[in-house]
Design a protein around this motif. Structure first.
Motif, PDB file in Angstrom:
ATOM      1  N   GLY A 381      49.561  57.509  23.163  1.00 54.33           N
ATOM      2  CA  GLY A 381      49.205  57.271  21.765  1.00 54.33           C
ATOM      3  C   GLY A 381      50.390  56.726  20.985  1.00 54.33           C
ATOM      4  O   GLY A 381      50.259  55.805  20.170  1.00 54.33           O
ATOM      5  N   LEU A 382      51.548  57.300  21.282  1.00 53.60           N
ATOM      6  CA  LEU A 382      52.778  56.872  20.623  1.00 53.60           C
ATOM      7  C   LEU A 382      53.026  55.392  20.887  1.00 53.60           C
ATOM      8  O   LEU A 382      53.335  54.617  20.003  1.00 53.60           O
ATOM      9  CB  LEU A 382      53.934  57.711  21.194  1.00 53.60           C
ATOM     10  CG  LEU A 382      55.123  57.997  20.289  1.00 53.60           C
ATOM     11  CD1 LEU A 382      54.680  58.699  19.016  1.00 53.60           C
ATOM     12  CD2 LEU A 382      56.132  58.883  21.038  1.00 53.60           C
ATOM     13  N   GLY A 386      51.582  54.497  17.499  1.00 56.90           N
ATOM     14  CA  GLY A 386      52.525  55.210  16.642  1.00 56.90           C
ATOM     15  C   GLY A 386      52.214  56.694  16.542  1.00 56.90           C
ATOM     16  O   GLY A 386      51.224  57.184  17.092  1.00 56.90           O
ATOM     17  N   PRO A 387      53.088  57.425  15.827  1.00 56.17           N
ATOM     18  CA  PRO A 387      53.008  58.890  15.787  1.00 56.17           C
ATOM     19  C   PRO A 387      51.684  59.446  15.251  1.00 56.17           C
ATOM     20  O   PRO A 387      51.196  60.449  15.763  1.00 56.17           O
ATOM     21  CB  PRO A 387      54.185  59.287  14.884  1.00 56.17           C
ATOM     22  CG  PRO A 387      54.647  58.042  14.224  1.00 56.17           C
ATOM     23  CD  PRO A 387      54.227  56.896  15.063  1.00 56.17           C
ATOM     24  N   ALA A 390      49.122  59.122  17.886  1.00 55.77           N
ATOM     25  CA  ALA A 390      49.473  60.067  18.955  1.00 55.77           C
ATOM     26  C   ALA A 390      48.976  61.467  18.607  1.00 55.77           C
ATOM     27  O   ALA A 390      48.406  62.179  19.443  1.00 55.77           O
ATOM     28  CB  ALA A 390      50.980  60.075  19.188  1.00 55.77           C
ATOM     29  N   LEU A 391      49.184  61.854  17.357  1.00 56.86           N
ATOM     30  CA  LEU A 391      48.747  63.174  16.902  1.00 56.86           C
ATOM     31  C   LEU A 391      47.230  63.307  17.013  1.00 56.86           C
ATOM     32  O   LEU A 391      46.707  64.300  17.530  1.00 56.86           O
ATOM     33  CB  LEU A 391      49.203  63.405  15.459  1.00 56.86           C
ATOM     34  CG  LEU A 391      48.804  64.756  14.861  1.00 56.86           C
ATOM     35  CD1 LEU A 391      49.450  65.899  15.631  1.00 56.86           C
ATOM     36  CD2 LEU A 391      49.195  64.828  13.382  1.00 56.86           C
ATOM     37  N   VAL A 392      46.531  62.274  16.533  1.00 53.74           N
ATOM     38  CA  VAL A 392      45.064  62.283  16.582  1.00 53.74           C
ATOM     39  C   VAL A 392      44.589  62.425  18.027  1.00 53.74           C
ATOM     40  O   VAL A 392      43.734  63.268  18.339  1.00 53.74           O
ATOM     41  CB  VAL A 392      44.484  60.990  15.967  1.00 53.74           C
ATOM     42  CG1 VAL A 392      42.992  60.875  16.272  1.00 53.74           C
ATOM     43  CG2 VAL A 392      44.728  60.951  14.461  1.00 53.74           C
ATOM     44  N   VAL A 393      45.167  61.624  18.891  1.00 55.39           N
ATOM     45  CA  VAL A 393      44.703  61.586  20.273  1.00 55.39           C
ATOM     46  C   VAL A 393      44.994  62.906  20.992  1.00 55.39           C
ATOM     47  O   VAL A 393      44.135  63.457  21.701  1.00 55.39           O
ATOM     48  CB  VAL A 393      45.352  60.385  20.999  1.00 55.39           C
ATOM     49  CG1 VAL A 393      45.125  60.472  22.485  1.00 55.39           C
ATOM     50  CG2 VAL A 393      44.783  59.087  20.448  1.00 55.39           C
ATOM     51  N   ILE A 449      43.006  62.827   9.558  1.00 54.50           N
ATOM     52  CA  ILE A 449      44.458  62.680   9.677  1.00 54.50           C
ATOM     53  C   ILE A 449      44.960  61.330   9.180  1.00 54.50           C
ATOM     54  O   ILE A 449      45.994  61.243   8.510  1.00 54.50           O
ATOM     55  CB  ILE A 449      44.910  62.910  11.143  1.00 54.50           C
ATOM     56  CG1 ILE A 449      44.787  64.396  11.482  1.00 54.50           C
ATOM     57  CG2 ILE A 449      46.354  62.440  11.349  1.00 54.50           C
ATOM     58  CD1 ILE A 449      45.231  64.755  12.865  1.00 54.50           C
ATOM     59  N   LEU A 450      44.208  60.273   9.499  1.00 56.94           N
ATOM     60  CA  LEU A 450      44.692  58.927   9.180  1.00 56.94           C
ATOM     61  C   LEU A 450      44.391  58.542   7.727  1.00 56.94           C
ATOM     62  O   LEU A 450      43.457  59.049   7.121  1.00 56.94           O
ATOM     63  CB  LEU A 450      44.056  57.904  10.128  1.00 56.94           C
ATOM     64  CG  LEU A 450      44.296  58.139  11.627  1.00 56.94           C
ATOM     65  CD1 LEU A 450      43.483  57.144  12.439  1.00 56.94           C
ATOM     66  CD2 LEU A 450      45.783  58.014  11.947  1.00 56.94           C
TER      67      LEU A 450
END
Lengths: 456, 456
Positions: A381-382, A386-387, A390-393, A449-450
């Protein structure tokens, strides 16, 4: 033991029509292999069923009867059609009672009654009783040629009695002690008889019967009992406690094998038990299309979930990249736990009331699996987004693996509670449900989140 | 036959410590059920293994030995630890040879050699030979307590001989005729002996051995032979044609059941054969995580496919709506045919050279399935996105169902050709591959049919 060589020998015998050589052929090879060689020649039309029938007629009646049961029912029927009613009647008199009942049900009704007319009334009654049982019950797999003894017999008399009927009975290793009303009182094994004093009575040495089945129970019950209690044969009683038959270990093995087939196929949403090579295109189409179409509707929920989040997708098309990965992992974890659970329920290892305990364990295992998977995809994801992505995934992966596993392990229990076969919780069904749930979880996490241009 | 009532009886016996009542208890219930009742009490810690051991010691040594084999190996080990080396040695002398070898391998090395020291050298050698075979081969499941006869024996002598060893042998229903070098010459069934003239010789009535296995073959081979040829026991030979053991039908049933378990679990990408309730969290995690992580990489191909077609998706977000449906159907059809094929290969019903024939049939069936599914989704496509989208979706459905099915049916053959277990062509693996292929097909079809602003 090569079947190919045997087929060549059979073709040579077909040309020579040498009865003695044919008899030697079946004595020198296992009967199952002889039947297989015959079947291959019949399948690829090197022999017509008429020609095969002629070859079989070269054999002694005993060998014919012994060999016949190793053919598939379809070929048994075709071969029997080559004989006249009297020949079939003679042949079936020497066949094991369960096999001959199976054969006779295959015949045209008219021919069947001609054959039955040729048999004496006792045998006819026996066949008519055996064929009257519904297909999946114990009655349809049991045989009625078991050996009986009476309690007052001496051991010496009993051995003499068993010796005299040895040729007609499927097994004489277990004899059933019955009273005048055919009610079961005990069993005696030939082993017990052989080691006992000749003057002892059967009553003294017989063993109490601890395990039996009723004639209308499922075949599977009989097969499981034979396997669990290591039995050679299992007595079958009617509801008046009269002894009506036995299920032998070899029939139990066949039942267990068929059961495993059915089970494995259900795990892929095809309810099919039989020979795949022989099954017709139409049959396989019908067996498969039902679930495929049904699962289409399941997948529509995933589609609907996606449609609902169309704005999110429009804003972050990169999210679609992870879609197969996330919903796939959810489905895979679910399929694993469903399969483990369905099998454990089928073998009786896990029962309904174990649900809560198994759930706790599953949550723990799935939690660990989820963490592992989340770590793996967060790097991805990163790199791709991007971060934030990545967090979402990673978060989604952790949730969907746990949720998928819980769905997978619970569905068999739910189905079984609702009196459906737990095996219907097939991998495709679990995958489809887990997919739909996965889509919703994924985009819900993403939306919360986004940052979105539409929200801005 | 209720186990719950039996556990209550056992608790009462634990309090009374009445040896006679305890002996009666195991005579009145099937041994498998007695062991199950004990196991329940041990599992929920109503009895410690010490207390259970004390109860077992109330029984005659014969009953102890007979009952012991029905416990799981884990409990056998714990119970054996409660006894001293001499008690274990006495017990194991009466156990079937295969069961006692299994038990001894479970013991701590030190305790094991203490037990072996208590046994006479012949028994010790027998155990050491049995435990030396690798886990999955015939040697590890066979038993060495079979009955042997010599060809020059008369029937009368043979029966006397079998009678004298009946108590120590697993079966006396089949006796093996061997020469001075232990080479197998034929078999005689107790049935044959009982119906023959007492003065006939064994050589005259023995049957040629047509079916046997080598000691280093896979257990599965033995189980399949016993089932196919309806055998009571199968002789096991070493490479000098010496008779070293037999595999009995009941052990074959256990092997077949374990094989089916393993097979079913592999179908969901978990290679596990054992008791799900007893398996530790760590074990299940390890058994499951490997495939899940591996499949992540598979799913990345789907992701990569999507990334490649990002422009197409951006232009027609409605396409994403059909994504789960199309790739799901491809995977489901593939899982169905893979499962059917893997099972048919495992049971020996279909072999490598049938591939072309099966492929032709599969293409036909999948073609029909694809048409049905395409008609179903085209209506949906019309409703969600108009005639062009309907065309894309229907065409894709037709192609992906056929391609998925062909992948599903071919993969087991390919794996088997490459000497991998065809059962590794699990539903999750097939689904993952079919997904990736489906994504590419879908967007390729879409890109070539639809008009794109980017292309304009």
């Amino acid at each position: 033991m090569s079947i190919t060589i045997m087929t060549q020998d059979l073709m040579a015998l077909h040309i020579s029509q040498n009865a003695e050589a044919m008899q030697r052929f079946v004595e020198e090879h296992p009967l199952a292999d002889c039947a297989e060689a015959f079947t291959q020649l019949l399948d690829n039309q090197s022999l017509s069923s008429k020609e095969a029938g002629q070859l079989l007629l070269l054999l002694s009646l005993e060998k014919q009867a012994a060999l016949f049961g190793y053919f598939s029912l379809r070929w048994q029927e075709k071969l029997a059609e080559q004989l006249d009613a009297q020949e079939v009647a003679q042949l079936t008199e020497l066949m094991p009672h369960d096999e001959r009942a199976d054969l006779l049900t295959q015949l045209e009704p008219e021919f069947q009654s001609e054959v039955l007319d040729q048999m004496d009334s006792e045998e006819r009654l026996d066949i008519e009783r055996l064929v009257s049982y519904p297909e999946d019950c114990v009655g349809a797999v049991m045989t009625s040629d078991f050996a009986t003894l009476e309690a007052h017999h001496t051991v010496e008399e009993a051995i003499r009695q068993l010796r005299s009927i040895a040729r007609e009975r499927e097994t004489i290793y277990l004899a059933y002690v019955v009273d005048a009303q055919q009610r079961l009182q005990g069993t005696v094994s030939l082993r017990d008889l052989v080691v006992s004093e000749p003057s002892a009575t059967v009553a003294e040495i017989m063993t109490q019967v601890l395990i039996f089945v009723r004639v209308d129970e499922a075949q599977n019950v009989a097969a499981q009992a034979i396997s669990k209690y290591d039995l050679l044969a299992l007595p079958v009683l009617d509801h008046q406690n009269r002894m009506v038959g036995i299920v032998t270990y070899d029939d139990a093995m066949d039942v267990a094998e068929e059961e495993a087939d059915r089970h494995i196929h259900k795990s892929a949403a095809v309810d099919f038990a039989g020979n795949l090579k022989e099954a017709s295109v139409g049959l396989m189409y019908r067996k498969r299309v039902f679930w495929l179409v049904l699962l289409v509707f399941g997948n529509l929920f995933s589609g609907a979930g996606i449609a609902y989040f169309e704005d999110t997708i429009q804003a972050y098309v990169a999210l679609v990249f992870f879609l197969p990965l996330l919903i796939g992992s959810s489905g895979n974890a679910g399929a694993q736990s469903a399969t483990l659970m369905v099998r454990a329920i089928a073998t009786g290892e896990v029962i309904g009331k174990d649900w809560a305990k198994m759930l706790a364990k599953e949550l723990f295992i799935a939690g660990l699996l989820g963490i592992t998977m989340a770590m793996a995809v967060s790097l991805l994801g990163l790199w791709r987004g991007g971060p934030e992505i990545a967090l979402v995934v990673a978060l989604t992966m952790q949730i969907v693996v746990v949720v998928g596993s819980v769905i997978g392990m619970s569905l068999p229990f739910v189905l079984s509670k609702l009196k459906f076969d737990p095996a219907s919780a097939s991998a495709p069904l679990v995958t489809t449900i887990a997919d739909a749930v996965g889509v919703i979880i994924y985009f819900t996490v993403a939306t919360s989140i986004l940052d979105f241009p539409v929200a801005a």
